[in-house]
Motif scaffolding. Structure first.
Motif, PDB file in Angstrom:
ATOM      1  N   LEU A  95       0.817  -1.211   0.000  1.00 36.90           N
ATOM      2  CA  LEU A  95       0.000   0.000   0.000  1.00 36.90           C
ATOM      3  C   LEU A  95       0.854   1.266   0.000  1.00 36.90           C
ATOM      4  O   LEU A  95       0.468   2.282  -0.578  1.00 36.90           O
ATOM      5  CB  LEU A  95      -0.946   0.004   1.195  1.00 36.90           C
ATOM      6  CG  LEU A  95      -2.107  -0.994   1.133  1.00 36.90           C
ATOM      7  CD1 LEU A  95      -2.961  -0.888   2.396  1.00 36.90           C
ATOM      8  CD2 LEU A  95      -2.962  -0.772  -0.102  1.00 36.90           C
ATOM      9  N   SER A  96       2.017   1.209   0.641  1.00 39.23           N
ATOM     10  CA  SER A  96       2.875   2.402   0.694  1.00 39.23           C
ATOM     11  C   SER A  96       3.321   2.807  -0.714  1.00 39.23           C
ATOM     12  O   SER A  96       3.287   3.990  -1.069  1.00 39.23           O
ATOM     13  CB  SER A  96       4.091   2.155   1.589  1.00 39.23           C
ATOM     14  OG  SER A  96       4.836   1.041   1.129  1.00 39.23           O
ATOM     15  N   GLU A 146       1.515   2.446   9.324  1.00 36.39           N
ATOM     16  CA  GLU A 146       1.360   3.127   8.040  1.00 36.39           C
ATOM     17  C   GLU A 146       0.400   2.362   7.132  1.00 36.39           C
ATOM     18  O   GLU A 146      -0.425   2.966   6.434  1.00 36.39           O
ATOM     19  CB  GLU A 146       2.703   3.302   7.350  1.00 36.39           C
ATOM     20  CG  GLU A 146       2.567   4.043   6.023  1.00 36.39           C
ATOM     21  CD  GLU A 146       3.876   4.286   5.318  1.00 36.39           C
ATOM     22  OE1 GLU A 146       4.356   5.423   5.351  1.00 36.39           O
ATOM     23  OE2 GLU A 146       4.417   3.333   4.726  1.00 36.39           O
ATOM     24  N   GLU A 147       0.505   1.039   7.130  1.00 36.32           N
ATOM     25  CA  GLU A 147      -0.374   0.244   6.277  1.00 36.32           C
ATOM     26  C   GLU A 147      -1.842   0.466   6.633  1.00 36.32           C
ATOM     27  O   GLU A 147      -2.684   0.646   5.746  1.00 36.32           O
ATOM     28  CB  GLU A 147      -0.014  -1.239   6.403  1.00 36.32           C
ATOM     29  CG  GLU A 147      -0.681  -2.113   5.358  1.00 36.32           C
ATOM     30  CD  GLU A 147      -0.091  -3.509   5.324  1.00 36.32           C
ATOM     31  OE1 GLU A 147      -0.325  -4.258   6.295  1.00 36.32           O
ATOM     32  OE2 GLU A 147       0.586  -3.855   4.336  1.00 36.32           O
ATOM     33  N   LYS A 148      -2.145   0.487   7.922  1.00 37.71           N
ATOM     34  CA  LYS A 148      -3.521   0.719   8.359  1.00 37.71           C
ATOM     35  C   LYS A 148      -3.974   2.130   7.984  1.00 37.71           C
ATOM     36  O   LYS A 148      -5.095   2.336   7.499  1.00 37.71           O
ATOM     37  CB  LYS A 148      -3.638   0.520   9.872  1.00 37.71           C
ATOM     38  CG  LYS A 148      -5.062   0.701  10.399  1.00 37.71           C
ATOM     39  CD  LYS A 148      -5.138   0.507  11.893  1.00 37.71           C
ATOM     40  CE  LYS A 148      -6.575   0.616  12.378  1.00 37.71           C
ATOM     41  NZ  LYS A 148      -7.257   1.860  11.972  1.00 37.71           N
ATOM     42  N   MET A 149      -3.102   3.100   8.191  1.00 41.15           N
ATOM     43  CA  MET A 149      -3.420   4.488   7.889  1.00 41.15           C
ATOM     44  C   MET A 149      -3.698   4.686   6.398  1.00 41.15           C
ATOM     45  O   MET A 149      -4.662   5.348   6.010  1.00 41.15           O
ATOM     46  CB  MET A 149      -2.272   5.394   8.347  1.00 41.15           C
ATOM     47  CG  MET A 149      -2.475   6.879   8.081  1.00 41.15           C
ATOM     48  SD  MET A 149      -1.756   7.409   6.480  1.00 41.15           S
ATOM     49  CE  MET A 149       0.001   7.247   6.843  1.00 41.15           C
ATOM     50  N   LEU A 150      -2.873   4.060   5.549  1.00 38.97           N
ATOM     51  CA  LEU A 150      -3.039   4.214   4.111  1.00 38.97           C
ATOM     52  C   LEU A 150      -4.306   3.525   3.611  1.00 38.97           C
ATOM     53  O   LEU A 150      -4.985   4.044   2.716  1.00 38.97           O
ATOM     54  CB  LEU A 150      -1.812   3.664   3.376  1.00 38.97           C
ATOM     55  CG  LEU A 150      -0.510   4.449   3.577  1.00 38.97           C
ATOM     56  CD1 LEU A 150       0.637   3.767   2.837  1.00 38.97           C
ATOM     57  CD2 LEU A 150      -0.653   5.891   3.110  1.00 38.97           C
ATOM     58  N   LEU A 151      -4.625   2.379   4.198  1.00 39.78           N
ATOM     59  CA  LEU A 151      -5.861   1.700   3.812  1.00 39.78           C
ATOM     60  C   LEU A 151      -7.067   2.558   4.172  1.00 39.78           C
ATOM     61  O   LEU A 151      -8.010   2.703   3.373  1.00 39.78           O
ATOM     62  CB  LEU A 151      -5.958   0.333   4.477  1.00 39.78           C
ATOM     63  CG  LEU A 151      -7.187  -0.506   4.114  1.00 39.78           C
ATOM     64  CD1 LEU A 151      -7.276  -0.714   2.606  1.00 39.78           C
ATOM     65  CD2 LEU A 151      -7.160  -1.848   4.842  1.00 39.78           C
ATOM     66  N   ASP A 152      -7.028   3.157   5.350  1.00 37.17           N
ATOM     67  CA  ASP A 152      -8.115   4.056   5.756  1.00 37.17           C
ATOM     68  C   ASP A 152      -8.227   5.244   4.804  1.00 37.17           C
ATOM     69  O   ASP A 152      -9.329   5.666   4.443  1.00 37.17           O
ATOM     70  CB  ASP A 152      -7.886   4.556   7.192  1.00 37.17           C
ATOM     71  CG  ASP A 152      -8.092   3.458   8.238  1.00 37.17           C
ATOM     72  OD1 ASP A 152      -8.722   2.434   7.895  1.00 37.17           O
ATOM     73  OD2 ASP A 152      -7.620   3.627   9.374  1.00 37.17           O
ATOM     74  N   LYS A 153      -7.080   5.784   4.387  1.00 35.03           N
ATOM     75  CA  LYS A 153      -7.091   6.913   3.452  1.00 35.03           C
ATOM     76  C   LYS A 153      -7.682   6.516   2.103  1.00 35.03           C
ATOM     77  O   LYS A 153      -8.463   7.251   1.510  1.00 35.03           O
ATOM     78  CB  LYS A 153      -5.670   7.450   3.247  1.00 35.03           C
ATOM     79  CG  LYS A 153      -5.182   8.397   4.330  1.00 35.03           C
ATOM     80  CD  LYS A 153      -3.874   9.034   3.904  1.00 35.03           C
ATOM     81  CE  LYS A 153      -3.460  10.129   4.881  1.00 35.03           C
ATOM     82  NZ  LYS A 153      -2.235  10.829   4.434  1.00 35.03           N
ATOM     83  N   LEU A 154      -7.283   5.348   1.624  1.00 29.86           N
ATOM     84  CA  LEU A 154      -7.794   4.889   0.340  1.00 29.86           C
ATOM     85  C   LEU A 154      -9.308   4.681   0.381  1.00 29.86           C
ATOM     86  O   LEU A 154     -10.012   4.939  -0.593  1.00 29.86           O
ATOM     87  CB  LEU A 154      -7.097   3.587  -0.069  1.00 29.86           C
ATOM     88  CG  LEU A 154      -5.668   3.733  -0.596  1.00 29.86           C
ATOM     89  CD1 LEU A 154      -4.968   2.384  -0.628  1.00 29.86           C
ATOM     90  CD2 LEU A 154      -5.673   4.357  -1.990  1.00 29.86           C
ATOM     91  N   LYS A 155      -9.800   4.238   1.526  1.00 31.59           N
ATOM     92  CA  LYS A 155     -11.237   4.008   1.662  1.00 31.59           C
ATOM     93  C   LYS A 155     -12.002   5.315   1.826  1.00 31.59           C
ATOM     94  O   LYS A 155     -13.085   5.484   1.256  1.00 31.59           O
ATOM     95  CB  LYS A 155     -11.508   3.104   2.875  1.00 31.59           C
ATOM     96  CG  LYS A 155     -11.113   1.651   2.676  1.00 31.59           C
ATOM     97  CD  LYS A 155     -11.381   0.856   3.951  1.00 31.59           C
ATOM     98  CE  LYS A 155     -11.092  -0.620   3.748  1.00 31.59           C
ATOM     99  NZ  LYS A 155     -11.317  -1.412   4.986  1.00 31.59           N
TER     100      LYS A 155
END
Length: 342
Positions: free
Chosen positions: A223-224, A286-295
């Motif tokens: 995801l990064s 970071e992975e969790k944060m980016l997934l939340d951003k993408l959603k």
């Protein structure tokens, strides 16, 4: 006779005098060694504001604390000093003392490192870290050490996800006919062919334009990479498949390491272990944060799909069937040890 005796006595005193000077020099040298500051150049290719970048800075600060300033680490992010294709020769020359190349950079001289590309070989992050920190991880470190480097610790980049601007890749059959960008890897070629997709090897810097223009339809990235390179702008769907993994191995110059006193080696290793824990935690956050951003924040209408257990099993069934193709490349025993790690 007296003259001879006098000369002998003076000669003895002369030797004593020389011995005294030598002892002073030896003492000064020893004192100099104890006060020596070891300078370390840590070269890596990603931004300082990434989990790897932050961990490199964390390590630099921590090792200086533990050694009371006897080791000073200067971090060079974003390939400022050297890129990962050339860093191995610089480590050999001791022009660089520390680096953290991605696993794929090791495969040209350590074929066993193709293990990290094997799809669906890691059940989850816990299993992955047990493999890294256990017998398999040590075997792979020993391979690198036999090539003249000091293998220190494994850092995370993250699990890979599929993205595409065609049919969403949810079932293995969905990938059929799609042009899939991959890194140069025999394992990834076989993975792509197993689902009847078309493997396309491209440098990472060309991927965005290739996705945009239709040179390739799909890609696989953590995801990064996907988010920071804005691949979501040119992809209509992302599947959280966790089908593969990308990571780094931190390696040191053998010449530098051998010059380092044992007590400093131990403190260096302690700081590295702390930095590894920090890096892995940062990567997970970071992975969790980016997934939340993408959603939540994605304005491009990219649809996010997550595989359920039945779908994951169908993928695993397809991929496990091709594992024998990797036995000669990686070693059957190494693959089985990885699968059997508890």
């Amino acid at each position: 006779m007296k003259k001879i005796l006098l000369v002998s006595v003076l000669a003895v005193f002369g030797l004593i005098g020389c011995g005294g000077d030598n002892n002073k020099e030896a003492s000064a040298a020893a004192k100099g060694d104890s006060n020596k500051v070891y300078e370390v150049k840590f070269a890596h290719v990603v931004s300082a504001n990434t989990p790897k970048g932050r961990a490199a800075d964390f390590f630099a600060k921590r090792v200086e604390e533990l050694t009371e300033g006897k080791i000073k680490v200067h971090v060079f992010p974003s390939a400022q000093l050297v890129d990962d294709d050339k860093v191995f020769q610089e480590l050999k020359r001791n022009n660089v003392q520390l680096a953290a190349p991605s696993f794929s950079k090791f495969t040209p001289f350590a074929k066993e490192f193709n293990l990290w590309d094997v799809p669906f070989i890691f059940r989850d992050t816990e299993h992955l870290h047990k493999v890294m920190d256990g017998e398999v991880g040590k075997i792979l470190k020993d391979v690198i050490s036999s090539k003249g480097y000091i293998a220190l610790d494994y850092w995370d980049a993250g699990f890979k996800q599929f993205s595409t601007n065609k049919k969403p890749i949810i079932e293995p059959s969905d990938a059929e006919g799609q042009k899939m960008r991959i890194m140069s890897s025999k394992v990834l070629e076989e993975q792509t062919k197993a689902v009847k997709a078309i493997p396309q090897v491209l440098p990472f810097g060309e991927v965005y334009s290739a996705l945009q223009t239709g040179v390739v339809d799909a890609a696989e990235n953590p995801l990064s990479n996907l988010y920071n390179s804005k691949f979501y702008e040119v992809q209509s769907s992302i599947t959280i498949s966790n089908h593969g993994y990308l990571g780094y191995l931190v390696v040191a110059s053998e010449k530098f390491w051998k010059e380092l006193p044992q007590d400093l080696q131990e403190k260096f290793s302690t700081a590295m272990r702390e930095a590894t824990i920090f890096e892995r935690e940062e990567s997970a956050k970071e992975e969790k944060m980016l997934l939340d951003k993408l959603k939540a924040d994605d304005k491009t209408n990219t649809t996010i799909y997550e595989l359920d257990e039945a779908q994951k099993q169908r993928w695993q069934d397809v991929m496990i069937a091709i594992y024998p193709k990797f036995y000669d490349l990686i070693g059957k025993d190494l693959i089985e040890k990885t699968l059997n790690t508890k």
